[in-house]
Scaffold this motif. Structure first.
Motif, short mmCIF file in Angstrom:
data_model
loop_
_atom_site.label_atom_id
_atom_site.label_comp_id
_atom_site.label_asym_id
_atom_site.label_seq_id
_atom_site.Cartn_x
_atom_site.Cartn_y
_atom_site.Cartn_z
N UNK A 71 -7.42 -1.71 -6.64
CA UNK A 71 -7.00 -0.45 -7.24
C UNK A 71 -5.94 0.24 -6.38
N UNK A 72 -6.10 0.20 -5.07
CA UNK A 72 -5.14 0.86 -4.18
C UNK A 72 -3.78 0.18 -4.21
N UNK A 73 -3.77 -1.14 -4.23
CA UNK A 73 -2.50 -1.88 -4.31
C UNK A 73 -1.80 -1.56 -5.63
N UNK A 74 -2.54 -1.60 -6.73
CA UNK A 74 -1.94 -1.25 -8.02
C UNK A 74 -1.41 0.18 -8.01
N UNK A 75 -2.21 1.08 -7.44
CA UNK A 75 -1.78 2.47 -7.36
C UNK A 75 -0.52 2.66 -6.55
N UNK A 76 -0.43 1.98 -5.42
CA UNK A 76 0.73 2.13 -4.54
C UNK A 76 2.00 1.58 -5.15
N UNK A 77 1.88 0.54 -5.96
CA UNK A 77 3.08 -0.09 -6.50
C UNK A 77 3.41 0.29 -7.93
N UNK A 78 2.43 0.70 -8.70
CA UNK A 78 2.68 0.94 -10.13
C UNK A 78 2.34 2.34 -10.60
N UNK A 79 1.61 3.13 -9.78
CA UNK A 79 1.06 4.37 -10.30
C UNK A 79 1.35 5.59 -9.43
N UNK A 80 2.40 5.52 -8.62
CA UNK A 80 2.90 6.67 -7.86
C UNK A 80 2.00 7.11 -6.70
N UNK A 81 1.11 6.26 -6.24
CA UNK A 81 0.24 6.64 -5.12
C UNK A 81 1.03 6.62 -3.82
N UNK A 82 1.04 7.76 -3.14
CA UNK A 82 1.74 7.92 -1.87
C UNK A 82 0.81 8.32 -0.74
N UNK A 83 -0.41 8.76 -1.10
CA UNK A 83 -1.43 9.13 -0.11
C UNK A 83 -2.77 8.60 -0.58
N UNK A 84 -3.51 8.02 0.36
CA UNK A 84 -4.82 7.46 0.06
C UNK A 84 -5.85 8.14 0.95
N UNK A 85 -6.90 8.65 0.32
CA UNK A 85 -8.01 9.27 1.05
C UNK A 85 -9.26 8.42 0.84
N UNK A 134 -8.44 1.24 8.52
CA UNK A 134 -7.64 0.20 9.15
C UNK A 134 -7.35 -0.94 8.17
N UNK A 135 -8.35 -1.29 7.35
CA UNK A 135 -8.18 -2.34 6.35
C UNK A 135 -7.08 -1.97 5.36
N UNK A 136 -7.05 -0.71 4.93
CA UNK A 136 -6.02 -0.28 3.98
C UNK A 136 -4.66 -0.23 4.67
N UNK A 140 -1.17 -6.15 3.62
CA UNK A 140 0.25 -6.47 3.44
C UNK A 140 0.88 -5.89 2.18
N UNK A 141 0.07 -5.49 1.21
CA UNK A 141 0.62 -4.95 -0.03
C UNK A 141 0.50 -3.43 -0.13
N UNK A 142 0.09 -2.78 0.95
CA UNK A 142 0.11 -1.32 1.01
C UNK A 142 1.31 -0.95 1.88
N UNK A 143 2.33 -0.34 1.30
CA UNK A 143 3.53 -0.02 2.07
C UNK A 143 3.24 0.93 3.23
N UNK A 144 4.01 0.79 4.30
CA UNK A 144 3.87 1.68 5.47
C UNK A 144 4.18 3.12 5.11
N UNK A 145 4.88 3.34 4.01
CA UNK A 145 5.23 4.70 3.59
C UNK A 145 4.05 5.44 2.96
N UNK A 146 2.96 4.71 2.66
CA UNK A 146 1.76 5.32 2.07
C UNK A 146 0.89 5.85 3.21
N UNK A 147 0.61 7.15 3.19
CA UNK A 147 -0.27 7.76 4.19
C UNK A 147 -1.72 7.44 3.83
#
Length: 164
Positions: A71-85, A134-136, A140-147
């Motif tokens: 879900x996080x990978x899909x969110x980061x690449x397709x659904x505008x996710x820029x911050x993950x809590x 740390x896992x998130x 490799x598919x969670x961009x460094x730009x995602x907090x």
């Protein structure tokens, strides 16, 4: 069919004033939340968000599982996710019981042997939270730009405390 009448009635009221018609499903506030399934948690309300603002993934214990990472990978690449809590909580059954205790309780409730049931108990919530963040962050598919941050939610005060 009557088991769900109250919920269907409430849904009819909700649908009468439905505000998300035509919404594209992106996270308008750029937020994704991984948290527990506990009903004491209002993921949007506790962050001042509203429907459509965030992607929310819930599971027992609020852990970053394989499905949560998907879900996080899909969110980061397709659904505008820029911050993950990542947000576990105080007084969580998954952190305050052993696997055998939970299996015994389920067995008593169901009247069946539950000793085979895998359960993801947590013996140290802060350590598990640190590992999950740390896992998130290292995926490799969670961009460094995602907090990515790890927080503990207090079910008695409604407060979030950033741990990671």
């Amino acid at each position: 069919m009557g088991d769900f009448d109250d919920l269907l009635s409430a849904n009819a009221d909700y649908a009468a004033d439905f505000q998300l018609k035509g919404f594209d499903g992106v996270a308008r506030a750029g937020v994704a939340i991984v948290t527990c399934m506990d009903s004491r948690i209002d993921p949007l309300g506790m962050l001042g968000l509203k429907p459509g603002d965030a992607k929310i993934f819930r599971n027992p214990g609020g852990r970053v599982t394989v499905a949560a990472m998907e879900a996080l990978v899909l969110g980061a690449h397709l659904l505008n996710v820029q911050r993950i809590l990542v947000i576990p909580h105080t007084r969580c059954a998954m952190a305050s019981n052993s696997e055998s205790e939970l299996r015994a309780r389920i067995g008593e409730s169901s009247g069946q042997d539950a000793s085979w049931l895998p359960l993801s108990v947590v013996d140290d919530q802060v350590r598990a939270l640190t590992e999950d963040v740390a896992k998130v962050r290292s995926h490799p598919l969670i961009p460094d730009t995602v907090a990515v941050g790890g927080f503990m939610y207090d079910v008695d005060s409604g407060r979030l405390d950033q741990k990671v």
